[in-house]
Design a protein around this motif. Structure first.
Motif, PDB file in Angstrom:
ATOM      1  N   PRO A  52     -36.550 -21.232   0.840  1.00 30.42           N
ATOM      2  CA  PRO A  52     -37.898 -21.454   1.368  1.00 30.42           C
ATOM      3  C   PRO A  52     -38.667 -20.139   1.513  1.00 30.42           C
ATOM      4  CG  PRO A  52     -36.230 -21.973   3.047  1.00 30.42           C
ATOM      5  CD  PRO A  52     -35.497 -21.528   1.817  1.00 30.42           C
ATOM      6  N   ASN A  53     -39.986 -20.206   1.392  1.00 29.57           N
ATOM      7  CA  ASN A  53     -40.831 -19.057   1.709  1.00 29.57           C
ATOM      8  C   ASN A  53     -41.208 -19.106   3.185  1.00 29.57           C
ATOM      9  OD1 ASN A  53     -40.811 -17.955  -0.808  1.00 29.57           O
ATOM     10  ND2 ASN A  53     -42.773 -18.841  -1.459  1.00 29.57           N
ATOM     11  N   VAL A  54     -41.189 -17.935   3.818  1.00 28.94           N
ATOM     12  CA  VAL A  54     -41.492 -17.874   5.250  1.00 28.94           C
ATOM     13  C   VAL A  54     -42.547 -16.802   5.492  1.00 28.94           C
ATOM     14  CG1 VAL A  54     -40.557 -17.401   7.548  1.00 28.94           C
ATOM     15  CG2 VAL A  54     -39.174 -18.665   5.895  1.00 28.94           C
ATOM     16  N   ILE A  55     -43.586 -17.184   6.205  1.00 25.28           N
ATOM     17  CA  ILE A  55     -44.630 -16.232   6.618  1.00 25.28           C
ATOM     18  C   ILE A  55     -44.378 -15.923   8.084  1.00 25.28           C
ATOM     19  CG2 ILE A  55     -47.113 -15.944   7.009  1.00 25.28           C
ATOM     20  CD1 ILE A  55     -46.401 -16.038   4.056  1.00 25.28           C
ATOM     21  N   ASN A  56     -44.133 -14.663   8.390  1.00 27.46           N
ATOM     22  CA  ASN A  56     -43.586 -14.361   9.705  1.00 27.46           C
ATOM     23  C   ASN A  56     -43.776 -12.893  10.058  1.00 27.46           C
ATOM     24  OD1 ASN A  56     -41.877 -14.457  11.972  1.00 27.46           O
ATOM     25  ND2 ASN A  56     -40.120 -13.849  10.727  1.00 27.46           N
ATOM     26  N   SER A  57     -44.003 -12.603  11.330  1.00 25.66           N
ATOM     27  CA  SER A  57     -44.096 -11.194  11.747  1.00 25.66           C
ATOM     28  C   SER A  57     -43.082 -10.871  12.832  1.00 25.66           C
ATOM     29  CB  SER A  57     -45.515 -10.884  12.246  1.00 25.66           C
ATOM     30  OG  SER A  57     -45.812 -11.660  13.383  1.00 25.66           O
ATOM     31  N   LEU A  58     -42.128 -11.785  13.043  1.00 28.01           N
ATOM     32  CA  LEU A  58     -41.132 -11.573  14.101  1.00 28.01           C
ATOM     33  C   LEU A  58     -40.012 -10.682  13.592  1.00 28.01           C
ATOM     34  CD1 LEU A  58     -40.158 -12.531  16.982  1.00 28.01           C
ATOM     35  CD2 LEU A  58     -38.867 -14.296  15.785  1.00 28.01           C
ATOM     36  N   GLY A  59     -39.611  -9.732  14.403  1.00 29.65           N
ATOM     37  CA  GLY A  59     -38.507  -8.855  13.998  1.00 29.65           C
ATOM     38  C   GLY A  59     -37.600  -8.550  15.171  1.00 29.65           C
ATOM     39  N   ILE A  60     -37.046  -9.576  15.804  1.00 24.03           N
ATOM     40  CA  ILE A  60     -36.235  -9.315  17.000  1.00 24.03           C
ATOM     41  C   ILE A  60     -34.768  -9.100  16.703  1.00 24.03           C
ATOM     42  CG2 ILE A  60     -37.611 -10.296  18.882  1.00 24.03           C
ATOM     43  CD1 ILE A  60     -36.059 -12.905  18.522  1.00 24.03           C
ATOM     44  N   VAL A  61     -34.373  -9.417  15.480  1.00 19.71           N
ATOM     45  CA  VAL A  61     -32.948  -9.323  15.184  1.00 19.71           C
ATOM     46  C   VAL A  61     -32.610  -7.925  14.651  1.00 19.71           C
ATOM     47  CG1 VAL A  61     -31.027 -10.374  13.937  1.00 19.71           C
ATOM     48  CG2 VAL A  61     -32.989 -11.759  14.597  1.00 19.71           C
ATOM     49  N   GLY A  62     -31.679  -7.247  15.281  1.00 16.84           N
ATOM     50  CA  GLY A  62     -31.180  -5.961  14.817  1.00 16.84           C
ATOM     51  C   GLY A  62     -32.290  -4.964  14.545  1.00 16.84           C
ATOM     52  N   ASP A  73     -34.594  -5.273  12.241  1.00 14.76           N
ATOM     53  CA  ASP A  73     -35.646  -5.937  11.468  1.00 14.76           C
ATOM     54  C   ASP A  73     -37.003  -5.284  11.653  1.00 14.76           C
ATOM     55  OD1 ASP A  73     -33.949  -7.690  10.418  1.00 14.76           O
ATOM     56  OD2 ASP A  73     -34.749  -9.480  11.411  1.00 14.76           O
ATOM     57  N   LEU A  74     -37.340  -5.018  12.921  1.00 16.58           N
ATOM     58  CA  LEU A  74     -38.693  -4.558  13.213  1.00 16.58           C
ATOM     59  C   LEU A  74     -38.929  -3.170  12.626  1.00 16.58           C
ATOM     60  CD1 LEU A  74     -41.326  -5.360  14.471  1.00 16.58           C
ATOM     61  CD2 LEU A  74     -40.585  -4.339  16.614  1.00 16.58           C
ATOM     62  N   GLU A  75     -37.914  -2.336  12.700  1.00 13.95           N
ATOM     63  CA  GLU A  75     -38.048  -0.996  12.125  1.00 13.95           C
ATOM     64  C   GLU A  75     -38.255  -1.118  10.605  1.00 13.95           C
ATOM     65  OE1 GLU A  75     -34.755   1.627  12.718  1.00 13.95           O
ATOM     66  OE2 GLU A  75     -35.982   3.383  12.297  1.00 13.95           O
ATOM     67  N   ARG A  76     -37.470  -2.014   9.988  1.00  9.46           N
ATOM     68  CA  ARG A  76     -37.593  -2.208   8.542  1.00  9.46           C
ATOM     69  C   ARG A  76     -38.992  -2.688   8.179  1.00  9.46           C
ATOM     70  NH1 ARG A  76     -37.737  -6.451   6.044  1.00  9.46           N
ATOM     71  NH2 ARG A  76     -36.869  -7.752   7.694  1.00  9.46           N
ATOM     72  N   ILE A  77     -39.504  -3.660   8.968  1.00  9.41           N
ATOM     73  CA  ILE A  77     -40.854  -4.187   8.701  1.00  9.41           C
ATOM     74  C   ILE A  77     -41.872  -3.049   8.790  1.00  9.41           C
ATOM     75  CG2 ILE A  77     -42.709  -5.651   9.627  1.00  9.41           C
ATOM     76  CD1 ILE A  77     -40.483  -7.603  10.587  1.00  9.41           C
ATOM     77  N   ASN A  78     -41.729  -2.211   9.815  1.00  9.31           N
ATOM     78  CA  ASN A  78     -42.705  -1.133  10.003  1.00  9.31           C
ATOM     79  C   ASN A  78     -42.611  -0.069   8.923  1.00  9.31           C
ATOM     80  OD1 ASN A  78     -44.665  -1.179  12.327  1.00  9.31           O
ATOM     81  ND2 ASN A  78     -42.839  -1.985  13.311  1.00  9.31           N
ATOM     82  N   ILE A  79     -41.401   0.216   8.485  1.00 14.48           N
ATOM     83  CA  ILE A  79     -41.243   1.193   7.391  1.00 14.48           C
ATOM     84  C   ILE A  79     -41.938   0.660   6.139  1.00 14.48           C
ATOM     85  CG2 ILE A  79     -39.555   2.232   5.809  1.00 14.48           C
ATOM     86  CD1 ILE A  79     -37.661   2.462   8.286  1.00 14.48           C
ATOM     87  N   GLU A  80     -41.721  -0.626   5.873  1.00 15.03           N
ATOM     88  CA  GLU A  80     -42.340  -1.258   4.703  1.00 15.03           C
ATOM     89  C   GLU A  80     -43.867  -1.187   4.805  1.00 15.03           C
ATOM     90  OE1 GLU A  80     -40.504  -5.132   3.883  1.00 15.03           O
ATOM     91  OE2 GLU A  80     -42.466  -5.781   3.106  1.00 15.03           O
ATOM     92  N   LEU A  81     -44.389  -1.486   6.005  1.00 13.65           N
ATOM     93  CA  LEU A  81     -45.844  -1.441   6.192  1.00 13.65           C
ATOM     94  C   LEU A  81     -46.374  -0.030   5.970  1.00 13.65           C
ATOM     95  CD1 LEU A  81     -46.496  -3.678   9.360  1.00 13.65           C
ATOM     96  CD2 LEU A  81     -47.017  -4.215   6.982  1.00 13.65           C
TER      97      LEU A  81
END
Ligand code: TPP
Ligand code: SF4
Lengths: 353, 250
Positions: free
Chosen positions: A204-214, A216-224
């Motif tokens: 499935p495709n997921v549209i999401n901004s949650l990064g509470i696991v491990g 995740d949030l750091e990875r999302i921010n690095i990508e951004l």
């Protein structure tokens, strides 16, 4: 190619339609009402969707749904309404949902006034909502640029999967000018990440901004941040007019750039060495060119309809290598050509001191 | 031999984070079974709330969008307008839907937006640690109503199904419970019917599911189910508040 007389707001709306925008969600507020009203008439003609939401909060979340589902989606509002949209804009940035948001800015703070203003510059360029994020921000200077930049805005939003803002104001929105409209574009862009129903996909495709696991949030921010760097490297746009031999360069965007241009034309006719640097992207900011010009020994005057917001970015770009002066008008009034002319003349007479 | 019972295809095999005895898991299963029964897994798009079900996108094997707190009906609207043939549902708690998201749910219902809403009423804010919700019962103790909900100071619980049923937009609204197998089967039927309404293009459908939060109620799972039956149902009567028949008559 047709050439027609149009109000800035309507030129922008038609430009959006021709760029393939088929989903508009908004809420009434002056001075941007021409945009939803135009869309209410026009969308049914192109099998598009116009929906008046119950609030700006809902409108921006409809945009999140529509953009996340792969649609070319547009919302417009004015300053108080843009404040309400900030929660949604942060989610759009975090979930990397493409869309275009128009702010036909008016004076603030609070309910403010209905007149033009540039006092939403910080909000537009520095985030606005919570978290480390950026919008691409375009500042049109003519009705023609409304048409051109709204088309570009949709393309860039999808290219980078990032929300894009058009920062306009009450004058830019209401002013009538001739525009050349482009042909209608068929947009068949495939958005492999969009929520369409998982037919034909294993996952499935997921549209999401949650990064509470491990982490995740750091990875999302690095990508951004990696994405923002790419945008800074590739997407800066500005117009430079007469800067090569200039001793003094006016930095202004949108409405004030038009006033400044008239004043500069008068001064140049008198043989004064003055130029204009007009940022078209407010973010990414045209920092490299300003930095270069500062190194060449130019001095700057920033003209704004605010107590000084753009001027902070100019000072940062120049980084103590050049003198930066400021001429601002508080919310509710527009600087006149004569005022800007006098200001520049006074600075030229004072010399580099 | 025909297989008559199995793991729903519309659920992933991921282990949920729900507390032991929490009824969120039961409702997930009912939603997934309805999706399987109707054969709509490949055209379904869900919207997760902010609340304990925030990670619903990890548990359902369908496309998903995670919405801001209370905004799921607006997000669902955006999705549905882009994909009118998709089956779009939001899954929301009572803090999400009946407090911060009241404007969004009321207007989605008023528009008759052709979406389905699964509404979990457990009378508390579960995820944030058991604060008072708009659905907290009079006298009920929570972390922000430590002396019991005092209706003279904070007013009365909202009966969402009854309230939304006053609007002309909705096609189907039912309140169900999951406190015993008989009611769970009934709840499953209601959820399936809600999806059928959407597929038939009839407009807004909502199923309110009375649920438990043993953790924040401070009760064992069994005691929590008893409380649901004995205290919640009298205040939140089960039944159909808006039905297809009613719509058909109009
Ligand atoms: C704007 C905003 N305000 C507050 C919160 C904090 N918050 C997270 S979950 C929640 C309540 C969830 O309760 P409910 O909707 O009843 O769902 P449950 O957890 O009980 O399933 C709140 C207030 C948030 N994430 N965002
Ligand atoms: S806190 Fe309550 S609602 Fe949340 S998972 Fe635990 S039992 Fe369920």
């Amino acid at each position: 190619m047709e050439r027609v007389m149009m109000k800035g707001n309507e030129a922008l709306a038609e430009g959006a339609i021709r760029a393939g925008c088929r989903f508009f969600f908004g809420y009434p507020i002056t001075p941007q009402n021409e945009i939803p009203e135009y869309m209410a008439r026009r969308m049914p003609e192109v099998n598009g969707v116009f929906l008046q939401a119950e609030s700006e909060v809902s409108a921006i979340n409809m945009i999140y749904g529509a953009g996340g589902a792969g649609g070319r989606a547009l919302t417009s509002s004015s300053s108080p309404g843009i404040s309400l949209k900030q929660e949604g804009i942060s989610y759009l940035a975090g979930a990397q949902v493409p869309c275009v948001i128009v702010n036909v800015a008016r004076g603030g703070p609070g309910l403010g006034g209905l007149g033009p203003s540039q006092s939403d510059y910080f909000q537009a360029t520095k985030g606005g909502g919570h978290g480390d994020y950026h919008l691409i921000v375009y500042a049109p200077g003519t009705a023609q640029e409304m048409v051109d930049l709204i088309g570009l805005a949709f393309d860039k939003a999808e290219e980078y999967r990032n929300p894009v803002m058009i920062l306009s104001d009450a004058i830019m929105g209401q002013m009538m000018e001739p525009v050349v409209l482009p042909e209608m574009r068929e947009v068949t862009a495939d958005q492999p990440w969009a929520t369409t129903g998982k037919k034909g996909r294993a996952k499935p495709n997921v549209i999401n901004s949650l990064g509470i696991v491990g982490e995740d949030l750091e990875r999302i921010n690095i990508e951004l941040q990696e994405k923002y760097k790419k945008i800074v490297d590739n997407e800066i746009r500005y117009e430079a007019d007469g800067i090569d031999d200039a001793d003094l360069i006016v930095v202004a965007y949108g409405t004030t750039s038009r006033v400044a241009r008239s004043a500069l034309n008068m001064l140049r006719a008198e043989g004064k060495k003055v130029g204009l640097l007009r940022p078209i992207t407010l973010w990414p900011f045209p920092k490299p060119i300003l930095s270069e010009l500062a190194a060449e020994g130019k001095r700057f005057l920033v003209v704004e309809m605010s107590v000084g917001q753009l001027v902070e970015d100019v000072i940062l770009a120049v980084n103590d290598r050049a003198k930066v002066d400021f001429f601002g008008k508080l919310n509710g009034s527009v600087p006149t050509v004569r005022e800007v002319y006098n200001e520049i003349n006074a600075l030229l007479q004072k010399g580099g001191a | 031999m025909q297989k008559v019972f199995g793991y729903p295809r519309a659920l992933t095999s991921k282990r949920t984070h729900y507390c032991p005895g929490c009824t969120h898991g039961i409702v997930h299963r009912l939603v997934a079974e309805a999706i399987d029964d109707l054969g709509i897994q490949e055209q379904t798009i869900g919207i997760a709330p902010v609340g304990c079900a925030v990670l619903a996108y990890e548990y359902f094997d369908v496309d998903f969008q995670e919405a801001a707190h209370g905004r799921a009906p607006a997000v669902a609207t955006g999705i549905k307008r882009v994909h009118p043939d998709a089956v779009v549902f939001s899954y929301q708690g009572d803090g999400d839907l009946a407090s911060i998201g009241t404007a969004e749910i009321v207007h989605a219902a008023a528009r008759g937006e052709n979406i389905t809403v699964i509404f979990i009423n457990n009378t508390v804010y579960g995820m944030t640690g058991g604060q008072m919700a708009p659905t907290t019962l009079p006298g009920q103790k929570t972390t922000t109503s430590p002396y019991g909900r005092d209706t003279t100071k904070v007013g009365f619980p909202i009966r969402v199904s009854e309230m939304l049923a006053t609007l002309d937009g909705p096609s189907y609204i039912e309140r169900v419970s999951v406190h015993d197998p008989k009611h769970i089967i009934k709840a499953g039927r209601a959820i399936r019917k809600a999806f059928e309404m959407q597929i038939a293009g009839k407009g807004f459908s909502l199923v309110e599911v009375l649920s438990t939060c043993p953790t924040n109620w401070g009760l064992t799972p069994i005691k929590a189910l008893e409380r649901l039956k004995e205290q919640m149902i009298p205040y939140y009567p089960l039944g159909v508040f808006r039905s297809p028949e009613e719509v058909a008559e109009e």
